[in-house]
Write a protein that holds these residues in place. Sequence first.
Motif, PDB file in Angstrom:
ATOM      1  N   VAL A  84       0.836  -1.198   0.000  1.00 23.39           N
ATOM      2  CA  VAL A  84       0.000   0.000   0.000  1.00 23.39           C
ATOM      3  C   VAL A  84       0.872   1.251   0.000  1.00 23.39           C
ATOM      4  O   VAL A  84       0.610   2.211  -0.741  1.00 23.39           O
ATOM      5  N   LEU A  85       1.944   1.232   0.804  1.00 21.07           N
ATOM      6  CA  LEU A  85       2.808   2.408   0.856  1.00 21.07           C
ATOM      7  C   LEU A  85       3.454   2.661  -0.503  1.00 21.07           C
ATOM      8  O   LEU A  85       3.560   3.810  -0.949  1.00 21.07           O
ATOM      9  N   LEU A  86       3.888   1.601  -1.153  1.00 24.92           N
ATOM     10  CA  LEU A  86       4.505   1.743  -2.478  1.00 24.92           C
ATOM     11  C   LEU A  86       3.540   2.400  -3.463  1.00 24.92           C
ATOM     12  O   LEU A  86       3.876   3.377  -4.143  1.00 24.92           O
ATOM     13  N   ILE A  87       2.320   1.870  -3.535  1.00 23.14           N
ATOM     14  CA  ILE A  87       1.341   2.412  -4.482  1.00 23.14           C
ATOM     15  C   ILE A  87       0.986   3.852  -4.110  1.00 23.14           C
ATOM     16  O   ILE A  87       0.904   4.739  -4.967  1.00 23.14           O
ATOM     17  N   PHE A  88       0.807   4.104  -2.814  1.00 24.91           N
ATOM     18  CA  PHE A  88       0.509   5.456  -2.352  1.00 24.91           C
ATOM     19  C   PHE A  88       1.613   6.422  -2.784  1.00 24.91           C
ATOM     20  O   PHE A  88       1.348   7.502  -3.329  1.00 24.91           O
ATOM     21  N   PHE A  89       2.841   6.006  -2.561  1.00 28.18           N
ATOM     22  CA  PHE A  89       3.992   6.855  -2.898  1.00 28.18           C
ATOM     23  C   PHE A  89       3.999   7.215  -4.382  1.00 28.18           C
ATOM     24  O   PHE A  89       4.148   8.370  -4.766  1.00 28.18           O
ATOM     25  N   ILE A  90       3.810   6.199  -5.219  1.00 29.07           N
ATOM     26  CA  ILE A  90       3.854   6.411  -6.673  1.00 29.07           C
ATOM     27  C   ILE A  90       2.743   7.352  -7.128  1.00 29.07           C
ATOM     28  O   ILE A  90       2.963   8.281  -7.898  1.00 29.07           O
ATOM     29  N   LEU A  91       1.523   7.129  -6.621  1.00 29.36           N
ATOM     30  CA  LEU A  91       0.390   7.905  -7.127  1.00 29.36           C
ATOM     31  C   LEU A  91       0.378   9.333  -6.609  1.00 29.36           C
ATOM     32  O   LEU A  91       0.144  10.282  -7.360  1.00 29.36           O
ATOM     33  N   VAL A  92       0.626   9.486  -5.295  1.00 30.11           N
ATOM     34  CA  VAL A  92       0.508  10.827  -4.722  1.00 30.11           C
ATOM     35  C   VAL A  92       1.638  11.734  -5.201  1.00 30.11           C
ATOM     36  O   VAL A  92       1.426  12.932  -5.428  1.00 30.11           O
ATOM     37  N   SER A  93       2.829  11.170  -5.399  1.00 31.60           N
ATOM     38  CA  SER A  93       3.940  11.993  -5.905  1.00 31.60           C
ATOM     39  C   SER A  93       3.551  12.721  -7.187  1.00 31.60           C
ATOM     40  O   SER A  93       3.867  13.891  -7.369  1.00 31.60           O
ATOM     41  N   VAL A  94       2.885  12.015  -8.090  1.00 34.40           N
ATOM     42  CA  VAL A  94       2.531  12.620  -9.370  1.00 34.40           C
ATOM     43  C   VAL A  94       1.743  13.899  -9.177  1.00 34.40           C
ATOM     44  O   VAL A  94       2.054  14.943  -9.740  1.00 34.40           O
ATOM     45  N   GLU A  95       0.683  13.801  -8.351  1.00 36.34           N
ATOM     46  CA  GLU A  95      -0.162  14.963  -8.129  1.00 36.34           C
ATOM     47  C   GLU A  95       0.641  16.096  -7.503  1.00 36.34           C
ATOM     48  O   GLU A  95       0.516  17.259  -7.899  1.00 36.34           O
ATOM     49  N   LEU A  96       1.514  15.750  -6.568  1.00 39.13           N
ATOM     50  CA  LEU A  96       2.313  16.790  -5.908  1.00 39.13           C
ATOM     51  C   LEU A  96       3.264  17.461  -6.890  1.00 39.13           C
ATOM     52  O   LEU A  96       3.444  18.680  -6.879  1.00 39.13           O
ATOM     53  N   ILE A  97       3.875  16.647  -7.736  1.00 44.32           N
ATOM     54  CA  ILE A  97       4.802  17.216  -8.726  1.00 44.32           C
ATOM     55  C   ILE A  97       4.044  18.097  -9.710  1.00 44.32           C
ATOM     56  O   ILE A  97       4.497  19.181 -10.074  1.00 44.32           O
ATOM     57  N   ALA A  98       2.863  17.626 -10.120  1.00 42.61           N
ATOM     58  CA  ALA A  98       2.049  18.436 -11.028  1.00 42.61           C
ATOM     59  C   ALA A  98       1.745  19.793 -10.402  1.00 42.61           C
ATOM     60  O   ALA A  98       1.856  20.832 -11.045  1.00 42.61           O
TER      61      ALA A  98
END
Lengths: 291, 291, 291, 291, 291
Positions: D243-257
């Motif tokens: 769960v942490l891995l998937i969370f990390f991958i997905l949320v980073s995108v939005e933050l970078i955007a």
Amino acid sequence: MVKYDPKAWFALIFHSYSRQVLRLLLPGLIFMLVYTFGIAYLILDYFKLHFVSTTAVHSLLGIVLGLFLVFRVNSAYDRWWEGRKLWGLLVNNTRNLAAKVSSFLPESDTASRNFFAQMIPNFVVAMKEHLRKGVNLADLDIVEEDFLKRLKGKEHIPNMISLMLYERVNKLYKDKELTGEQLFVIDKEIKEFSDILGGCERIKNTPIPYSYSMYIKKFIFTFTVTLPFAFITEFGYWTIPIVLLIFFILVSVELIAEEIEDPFGGDTNDLPIDELSEKIKNNVREILLRD
Amino acid sequence: MVKYDPKAWFALIFHSYSRQVLRLLLPGLIFMLVYTFGIAYLILDYFKLHFVSTTAVHSLLGIVLGLFLVFRVNSAYDRWWEGRKLWGLLVNNTRNLAAKVSSFLPESDTASRNFFAQMIPNFVVAMKEHLRKGVNLADLDIVEEDFLKRLKGKEHIPNMISLMLYERVNKLYKDKELTGEQLFVIDKEIKEFSDILGGCERIKNTPIPYSYSMYIKKFIFTFTVTLPFAFITEFGYWTIPIVLLIFFILVSVELIAEEIEDPFGGDTNDLPIDELSEKIKNNVREILLRD
Amino acid sequence: MVKYDPKAWFALIFHSYSRQVLRLLLPGLIFMLVYTFGIAYLILDYFKLHFVSTTAVHSLLGIVLGLFLVFRVNSAYDRWWEGRKLWGLLVNNTRNLAAKVSSFLPESDTASRNFFAQMIPNFVVAMKEHLRKGVNLADLDIVEEDFLKRLKGKEHIPNMISLMLYERVNKLYKDKELTGEQLFVIDKEIKEFSDILGGCERIKNTPIPYSYSMYIKKFIFTFTVTLPFAFITEFGYWTIPIVLLIFFILVSVELIAEEIEDPFGGDTNDLPIDELSEKIKNNVREILLRD
Amino acid sequence: MVKYDPKAWFALIFHSYSRQVLRLLLPGLIFMLVYTFGIAYLILDYFKLHFVSTTAVHSLLGIVLGLFLVFRVNSAYDRWWEGRKLWGLLVNNTRNLAAKVSSFLPESDTASRNFFAQMIPNFVVAMKEHLRKGVNLADLDIVEEDFLKRLKGKEHIPNMISLMLYERVNKLYKDKELTGEQLFVIDKEIKEFSDILGGCERIKNTPIPYSYSMYIKKFIFTFTVTLPFAFITEFGYWTIPIVLLIFFILVSVELIAEEIEDPFGGDTNDLPIDELSEKIKNNVREILLRD
Amino acid sequence: MVKYDPKAWFALIFHSYSRQVLRLLLPGLIFMLVYTFGIAYLILDYFKLHFVSTTAVHSLLGIVLGLFLVFRVNSAYDRWWEGRKLWGLLVNNTRNLAAKVSSFLPESDTASRNFFAQMIPNFVVAMKEHLRKGVNLADLDIVEEDFLKRLKGKEHIPNMISLMLYERVNKLYKDKELTGEQLFVIDKEIKEFSDILGGCERIKNTPIPYSYSMYIKKFIFTFTVTLPFAFITEFGYWTIPIVLLIFFILVSVELIAEEIEDPFGGDTNDLPIDELSEKIKNNVREILLRD
């Protein structure tokens, strides 16, 4: 173009597609119904075959097909929207041309005012019909004595009308009714007429490349025809509604794309170019012929 | 360009691809048939191996590959459509140039009228052939005495023709047959000729980057060559049609993209530039040489 | 730029990537080989662990990663194509400028003709080298006495050359060799030089945003490093080729994107700007110095 | 903007994100850790529940979410790139304006030369600060006596500066130091200043639509909060790293955007507008004040 | 337009959607709750049916649907962004027009200054209301005696105002208060007014094609209505939250797209055109009426 409320979900869900889409979709659905039933009957009850089946192949290919269809419908939509933009530009341009001519010419020159008040709408009507079945000279306002004589037998009526507009402007320039600068400003508007017409002709006359169109249809066909084999062993006769559902979803897209792609007809999806040319006529006359 | 009805599903599904696509697709299909059969025979009947196989890897990679192919074919389509736009502009521009020259020059100057009536189509023909195998001087109308002499041995014929057009316009300006403003307006059209030509040359001479092209082909190859191993244990000899089906779907895309990408040839998918240049010739002459 | 036949499948599949891609890809492949083998040995033979593994997580993340890579490579391709467009414009512009100068100046003014015949190619050469390692003044044609003196020590050589072109044109205008209109027309071409240069500098100097670049690399790394755990329990040592295959496919994309993104170098994928500037030199001289 | 080597994989993988991204990412990761652990403990050890779980729902929704995030980050990147283009244009425009003013004015008019050599950089500095926290008048060069008096209390400093530039040019025109044509050419450059400023203000002041932003965040939240239930029965406490891995991958995108979207700040990802305005200052002075 | 902080995750996740979205979403959710519960009860407890169910069909179709929705929302976003660009241009244009008029007219001509200081904002207000419910003449500043009389009963108020602006400029030109060049420069700005208005009208009046809109709604409906059957046998009553979750995610997208698509209303997502027109009014007056 049908006026509709894009937020009326209930109506949109249960209203049926346009005749054009249905004319192609219904035979397809009937064929798939018979075909899938035939396959199911042969495998399940006649030969009573048992074999391993998998949805993996169709799942993979289905996503690829879905990608193609989404891009397909979007490129059709882009054409439709480009056509809309061009007609929007035409509305602006005719308005601008009329306003400029009106303020450049003296109030007293009713001959020229009448000329432009009839020729600008003539161009729009001719362009509209040229994008459909071809121009019927009876739809045009007769401006001058030899007007029809000059157009008769010509292949490209809107071009001839734009040439006549151009000649008139040039004549006014040579007669010193227009200055060099005014010629320049008016010339720019008439040149844009020809660019808009060229853009619409391009959209009208260039379907997507032959191989590409063929490929998508071959892909849909191969996909749906092999679809029953992926479900038959596990779902038996339930395969029939499943296959019909998928067929319906996928084939509709291609049909809608085909319909949208050529936006200058008189169908429900087509652009409101009849209304737009009526509107242009009224605008132009209001500006040029204020009494 | 083949004229076709994009709504004729039946014809499009069962009609075969262009020779170019088939010339590459058929050997591939035969190779895959032999190869998959060989693999199947070796694993199933010769070594009688049993191993766990999964479609998960190919399912994941297949979607990624599908994405690449969809983008690939769309970028090819964009080039094709850009080429179409440029030729559409050329039709407009030649029409405008002819109309302007015609209304600027006196009716009596038949020498200049003839010059433009021949040189504008000459430019179009030279450009068309330049985008194919190179210009054959015999295809051009001879305009002036030293016309062929000046072109002989030049590498870039359309450029030379555009230079000649330019010189003539300049000469008319110096002889006071054209005013400064008229020079300006005509110059704009001839400059656009050169932009259109430049755009077409760019599309013609720049294939997609070497590494990118290589990557897609390596990906398709790796994918299809490992494909049998994903299905063999579960589906036995049924692997063969499955692999051939997937191979057919994926490789066709790349082949079609390659074919569309260079839109100036004489193939079925190519743009109708022969017809367009014929049309331009007729338009230009109709405008300039009305007797 | 390597010239290649985009239809030569065989060559493209078995030809290896450019040195730049391989220099980064090979160590990665070796690392993954050792790493995956290590993981496999520890889990299967050393600790003999048994745990449930799933490909679901990597299947989901893999598609998202695939999407990112496809967009990544396409945005790199867009830059490459924009760079190509800008150089295409430069070819056109230099041609136009030469043609205009040539027809505006009297045949007898060989000094000015020589000036432009050398300075236009000088600008192109300086721009090309400016986009690479910086301009070496020895590569330029010496036009006037104090030419090198004015350029020495300046940071931005192409700008200085464009300023010199501008000054010369202005001088001709003040000396009444050019009319106001001719100044205007020539000025437009020189202004475009500066826009083209600015566009190329932008492409050259602006890599994709730091966080975005970092994110994609972190994503690829995390994805491939956790990949063995998804396959190990079910496939044993077969995990190694599977992981290497997926690693190869995914990492290549990013490497190719990096290579394409900066299109002004001297690598296989880079634009043929050496050839283009040679071609420009010949064109310009042919037009301006006809003896 | 941080200068970095886009090919330094090692550094990019192990270097941490910008403070801004981490400030939001870390609490999220900690929350997800505690939350997932809590869920796992309650289900596995406290209530010892057994229920069927499936990854199918999250697999489907995950792809849709992935699509949204990819488009999200690409539209953010488009803004960033548009901002870069606008600043690139500004560099060109200031250069052109300086070159034109310099060659139009006599060498002796040092007053006007000084005016432009200070006011052009003033405009750039004011624009830069206007896009950040607001202009501090102390950052500007004082050009004339009543310069600060005119700017004091005005809301929109760059606009006022562009007005002053315009007035000066007009004054020179009325004093016959500039001809009508020269006025026209200079006016075009100043007009573009205002277009560039308008474009940057638009990017700065218009975040993506409220509902759209809300939707993506709601989607990410719902997705990650329900994620543990999809894995818990099969993977037990291993659910936590997954769960942490998937969370990390997905949320980073939005933050970078989010970070990329507003490219005019002083952060690592932001455009190098401090350097660009320094560069413009030097360029403009070099051109206008050659002694 | 609601001002919001795009980085306030907490607020954005727990804040509810706009009334418009909820008005359509809530009934849908309630219907799906009742419907899914009904299906579940009938199958599980009433008829106690047992049948094989699969998520494969919905997984495939779901990805295709997801693709459509992502493109749908992005094309809606493109319109919204285009609308924003047009209003940004309007801010620039009004500013430029005011600045030009102000520097061309003598300080003493307060009549003309007042005219433009009132008519430019009048145009903006009329355009804004024209894009909403239609213009209320009471919202306009009364400029001249017969101002209201000329507008009364006209259908297209902004057009009439732009015509009045044009007439005034022409009058100044004929009275020799403006030179030919100044007329040309001002004319360009007023022409752009009409292009901006045309662009906004196009966005306002052209929803996506009827068939396309219908297709997406039919697809969503068919997908969600058949969804329970894919989960029911395996998950029992847990099907209800799963179906509601998927329904919520998918339908929200379409609703948000509908809301964004028409960006000229007064809703939370709409563009800040009230503020922009207020800002324009202040800018224009500040420039033209400095006392």
